[in-house]
Design an enzyme around this catalytic site. Sequence first.
Site, PDB file in Angstrom:
ATOM      1  N   LEU A  16       0.848  -1.187   0.000  1.00 40.30           N
ATOM      2  CA  LEU A  16       0.000   0.000   0.000  1.00 40.30           C
ATOM      3  C   LEU A  16       0.887   1.241   0.000  1.00 40.30           C
ATOM      4  CD1 LEU A  16      -2.601  -1.024   2.715  1.00 40.30           C
ATOM      5  CD2 LEU A  16      -2.898  -1.078   0.248  1.00 40.30           C
ATOM      6  N   GLU A  17       0.667   2.092  -0.948  1.00 42.42           N
ATOM      7  CA  GLU A  17       1.380   3.359  -0.994  1.00 42.42           C
ATOM      8  C   GLU A  17       0.346   4.463  -0.838  1.00 42.42           C
ATOM      9  OE1 GLU A  17       4.175   3.675  -4.170  1.00 42.42           O
ATOM     10  OE2 GLU A  17       4.784   1.574  -3.951  1.00 42.42           O
ATOM     11  N   LEU A  18       0.478   5.212   0.211  1.00 39.59           N
ATOM     12  CA  LEU A  18      -0.529   6.209   0.556  1.00 39.59           C
ATOM     13  C   LEU A  18      -0.311   7.553  -0.116  1.00 39.59           C
ATOM     14  CD1 LEU A  18      -0.728   5.433   4.368  1.00 39.59           C
ATOM     15  CD2 LEU A  18      -2.120   4.507   2.518  1.00 39.59           C
TER      16      LEU A  18
END
Length: 82
Positions: A16-18
Site C-alpha cells: 500500500l502506498e498512501l
Amino acid sequence: MQDYNYVWANCFEITLELSCCKYPLTSELQQEWENNRESLLAFIEKVHIGVKGFVRDAVSGAGLENATIVVAGIAHNITAGK
C-alpha cells in the site's frame, strides 16, 4: 517476494502506498492517515472474504496435500499445501 508467495505459497501480499512522497514530514503523517483511514479500514474488512480451510479426504478425513482446487468462472486454480 510477492510473486513467489502468490505462485508457490497461495499467499496474496500487497503493498500500500498512501502518497507519492516516500518520506513525508512527521507533521504530515496525521493528515495522510486521515486521508486514507476509511479506505484502509474498508480494505481490512474485506480481507477474509473467500474460502479458507483444509482439504480432507471424504472417507478418512486425512489431509490431502497438493490437491488442486478449481472454482468455475475463476481462471486461477489453487493447490493445497501440506
